[in-house]
Design a protein around this motif. Structure first.
Motif, PDB file in Angstrom:
ATOM      1  N   PRO A   1      -7.248 -13.777  -0.034  1.00 45.88           N
ATOM      2  CA  PRO A   1      -7.567 -13.461  -1.278  1.00 45.88           C
ATOM      3  C   PRO A   1      -8.533 -12.350  -1.710  1.00 45.88           C
ATOM      4  O   PRO A   1      -9.470 -12.337  -0.770  1.00 45.88           O
ATOM      5  N   LEU A   2      -8.250 -11.457  -2.516  1.00 49.77           N
ATOM      6  CA  LEU A   2      -9.127 -10.334  -2.824  1.00 49.77           C
ATOM      7  C   LEU A   2      -9.930 -10.549  -4.115  1.00 49.77           C
ATOM      8  O   LEU A   2      -9.464 -11.329  -4.875  1.00 49.77           O
ATOM      9  N   ARG A   3     -10.773  -9.777  -4.109  1.00 44.91           N
ATOM     10  CA  ARG A   3     -11.563  -9.808  -5.200  1.00 44.91           C
ATOM     11  C   ARG A   3     -11.114  -8.913  -6.344  1.00 44.91           C
ATOM     12  O   ARG A   3     -11.272  -9.320  -7.450  1.00 44.91           O
ATOM     13  N   SER A   4     -10.390  -8.028  -6.011  1.00 44.34           N
ATOM     14  CA  SER A   4      -9.583  -7.192  -7.106  1.00 44.34           C
ATOM     15  C   SER A   4      -8.188  -7.196  -6.803  1.00 44.34           C
ATOM     16  O   SER A   4      -7.589  -7.200  -5.860  1.00 44.34           O
ATOM     17  N   ALA A   5      -7.323  -7.526  -7.829  1.00 47.48           N
ATOM     18  CA  ALA A   5      -5.777  -7.604  -7.562  1.00 47.48           C
ATOM     19  C   ALA A   5      -5.306  -6.267  -7.380  1.00 47.48           C
ATOM     20  O   ALA A   5      -4.088  -6.278  -7.505  1.00 47.48           O
ATOM     21  N   TRP A   6      -6.061  -5.237  -7.974  1.00 49.20           N
ATOM     22  CA  TRP A   6      -5.142  -3.951  -7.971  1.00 49.20           C
ATOM     23  C   TRP A   6      -5.279  -3.053  -6.759  1.00 49.20           C
ATOM     24  O   TRP A   6      -5.667  -2.172  -6.709  1.00 49.20           O
ATOM     25  N   VAL A   7      -4.609  -3.734  -5.829  1.00 47.57           N
ATOM     26  CA  VAL A   7      -4.472  -3.317  -4.565  1.00 47.57           C
ATOM     27  C   VAL A   7      -3.479  -2.160  -4.477  1.00 47.57           C
ATOM     28  O   VAL A   7      -2.168  -2.400  -5.004  1.00 47.57           O
ATOM     29  N   MET A   8      -3.589  -0.868  -3.660  1.00 46.98           N
ATOM     30  CA  MET A   8      -2.623  -0.045  -3.790  1.00 46.98           C
ATOM     31  C   MET A   8      -2.355   0.647  -2.486  1.00 46.98           C
ATOM     32  O   MET A   8      -1.214   1.246  -2.160  1.00 46.98           O
ATOM     33  N   SER A   9      -3.098   0.091  -1.446  1.00 49.00           N
ATOM     34  CA  SER A   9      -2.898   0.772   0.004  1.00 49.00           C
ATOM     35  C   SER A   9      -3.538  -0.357   0.936  1.00 49.00           C
ATOM     36  O   SER A   9      -4.489  -1.137   0.551  1.00 49.00           O
ATOM     37  N   VAL A  10      -2.895  -0.721   2.096  1.00 46.34           N
ATOM     38  CA  VAL A  10      -3.306  -1.392   2.892  1.00 46.34           C
ATOM     39  C   VAL A  10      -3.044  -0.837   4.489  1.00 46.34           C
ATOM     40  O   VAL A  10      -2.321   0.074   4.561  1.00 46.34           O
ATOM     41  N   ALA A  11      -4.192  -1.213   5.370  1.00 43.88           N
ATOM     42  CA  ALA A  11      -4.015  -0.512   6.743  1.00 43.88           C
ATOM     43  C   ALA A  11      -4.294  -1.677   7.790  1.00 43.88           C
ATOM     44  O   ALA A  11      -4.910  -2.607   7.542  1.00 43.88           O
ATOM     45  N   TYR A  12      -3.498  -1.738   8.800  1.00 46.34           N
ATOM     46  CA  TYR A  12      -3.818  -2.630  10.229  1.00 46.34           C
ATOM     47  C   TYR A  12      -4.016  -1.984  10.963  1.00 46.34           C
ATOM     48  O   TYR A  12      -3.513  -0.680  11.663  1.00 46.34           O
ATOM     49  N   ALA A  13      -5.210  -2.229  11.834  1.00 52.17           N
ATOM     50  CA  ALA A  13      -5.995  -1.275  12.912  1.00 52.17           C
ATOM     51  C   ALA A  13      -4.757  -1.422  14.034  1.00 52.17           C
ATOM     52  O   ALA A  13      -4.265  -2.545  14.204  1.00 52.17           O
ATOM     53  N   THR A  14      -4.672  -0.546  14.768  1.00 51.41           N
ATOM     54  CA  THR A  14      -3.849  -0.712  15.832  1.00 51.41           C
ATOM     55  C   THR A  14      -3.981  -1.995  16.880  1.00 51.41           C
ATOM     56  O   THR A  14      -3.189  -2.569  17.387  1.00 51.41           O
TER      57      THR A  14
ATOM     58  N   CYS B   1      -7.949  -2.745   2.912  1.00 50.79           N
ATOM     59  CA  CYS B   1      -7.140  -2.447   1.681  1.00 50.79           C
ATOM     60  C   CYS B   1      -8.211  -1.797   0.365  1.00 50.79           C
ATOM     61  O   CYS B   1      -9.364  -1.893   0.779  1.00 50.79           O
ATOM     62  N   GLY B   2      -7.456  -1.474  -0.570  1.00 53.99           N
ATOM     63  CA  GLY B   2      -8.313  -0.900  -1.586  1.00 53.99           C
ATOM     64  C   GLY B   2      -7.351  -0.341  -2.741  1.00 53.99           C
ATOM     65  O   GLY B   2      -6.041  -0.496  -2.714  1.00 53.99           O
ATOM     66  N   GLY B   3      -7.838   0.062  -4.091  1.00 56.61           N
ATOM     67  CA  GLY B   3      -7.039   0.416  -4.748  1.00 56.61           C
ATOM     68  C   GLY B   3      -7.861   0.641  -5.991  1.00 56.61           C
ATOM     69  O   GLY B   3      -8.911   1.342  -6.145  1.00 56.61           O
ATOM     70  N   MET B   4      -7.640   0.032  -7.248  1.00 58.31           N
ATOM     71  CA  MET B   4      -8.038   0.535  -8.756  1.00 58.31           C
ATOM     72  C   MET B   4      -9.544  -0.091  -8.774  1.00 58.31           C
ATOM     73  O   MET B   4     -10.461   0.190  -9.644  1.00 58.31           O
TER      74      MET B   4
END
Length: 349
Positions: free
Chosen positions: A99-112, A119-122
């Motif tokens: 669960p995230l503190r902010s719902a406005w996620v725009m991008s995710v990344a998985y470390a190799t 993640c991050g966004g608005m």
């Protein structure tokens, strides 16, 4: 900021346009051939039938981003339902829900390595989670909140477990040390929002960015003071960039309803890809492991595919019921993951 009708600003814009046109003319002079022309004798790519192998349901709102782990089995998705989900793409099962503190996620990344996701966004920050450490409620532990942006976080990619690169709506590109949370580099990267980042192949120090300023730029992680090259050609926002596996080129998908291939050594566009009926923008793009097949997710709910050498449109992947927002190819090349505003994630193979 001066008003749009400021005479000095108008003169500078005119000068910039003239410089841009001069550059285009100079590029045309040295463009002695095209990728399509030079590959006329290459045999057609075999028709591969790609189907949905797994339809993964679990998100309760639009899914905005998907990214594979280095093991080619797990992927992470981020949705406007305020959740990150770690999936096992072989079984289609959910491995973790964060669960995230902010719902406005725009991008995710998985470390190799598979150890971290980001993640991050608005919320104007990049949040990093350690998948191997869980808090008292059994959820992956948040290890870093990287703040300090004046705009939304649009893209992020792990260089390794200790470093991450982020792009944002304030036109900036930042490199962070994840052990200390310190910003190692902060540079104005484009003349508009940075919307996409793609890392070069293993062992390469290069990466490419795409922006709403209609350009894409090549960077070296060892020296982020300024881009190594800037590539023009698109007539609208560059929504997505994808490095070619060879390390010598990259593909782009744009709001102008086209995809393109740029050669780094030639310093210009070498191929233009358009669907049979160009009626919607491309939101994301990816290349197959060989680089022979280009895939672009679109507003028309499908993934368009081209043979990059022959410039042939080789059909579409259909199944999603809304705009496709993100596409990720498994590092071993055997599967593709897509996500959409239809709240679903599909694995194709």
């Amino acid at each position: 900021m001066p008003p749009k009708n400021d005479p000095e600003l108008i003169a500078l814009r005119k000068e910039l346009e003239e410089l841009y046109n001069t550059l285009k003319e100079e590029q045309k002079k040295v463009a002695d051939t095209s990728l399509e022309k030079i590959c006329e004798d290459v045999s057609d790519v075999p028709r591969v039938k790609i189907n949905t192998k797994k339809l993964m349901k679990g998100h309760l709102n639009k899914v905005n981003s998907v990214h594979y782990s280095g093991d080619s089995r797990h992927c992470v998705t981020g949705s406007l339902d305020g959740k990150l989900i770690i999936w096992d793409t072989y079984s289609g099962n959910k491995m973790q829900i964060i669960p995230l503190r902010s719902a406005w996620v725009m991008s995710v990344a998985y470390a190799t390595s598979g150890n971290f996701v980001a993640c991050g966004g608005m919320d104007n920050m990049c949040t990093v989670y350690d998948l191997n450490n869980r808090d008292t409620s059994g959820v992956a532990k948040m290890v870093r909140e990287l703040a300090g942006y004046d705009g939304f976080l649009s893209s992020c990619r792990f260089l390794d477990d200790k470093h991450i690169i982020t792009g944002s709506g304030d036109m900036k590109l930042c490199q962070w040390d994840l052990e200390t949370g310190r910003k190692l580099c902060d540079v104005i990267a484009h003349n508009g929002d940075v919307v996409s980042i793609s890392l070069g192949p293993d062992g390469s120090n290069m990466f490419v960015t795409g922006s709403v300023d209609k350009t894409s730029r090549l960077w070296d992680v060892r020296d982020l003071k300024q881009p190594k090259q800037t590539f023009f050609g698109h007539e609208a926002d560059v929504n997505s960039v994808c490095f070619h596996p060879s390390g010598n080129a990259f593909a782009t998908g744009s709001e102008d309803k086209s995809a393109r291939m740029f050669d780094i050594r030639a310093d210009q566009q070498i191929a233009l890809f358009k669907p049979p009926t160009p009626n919607s923008a491309f939101t994301c793009c990816a290349l197959s492991l060989s680089g022979r097949v280009l895939m672009c997710g679109s507003d028309d709910h499908s993934v368009h595919m081209w043979d990059t050498l022959k410039n042939q449109h080789n059909g579409t992947l259909s199944g999603h019921e809304n705009r496709i927002t993100s596409i990720s190819v498994a590092p071993n090349g055997i599967a593709i993951a897509t996500c959409s505003w239809d709240q679903n994630v599909r694995v194709w193979g």
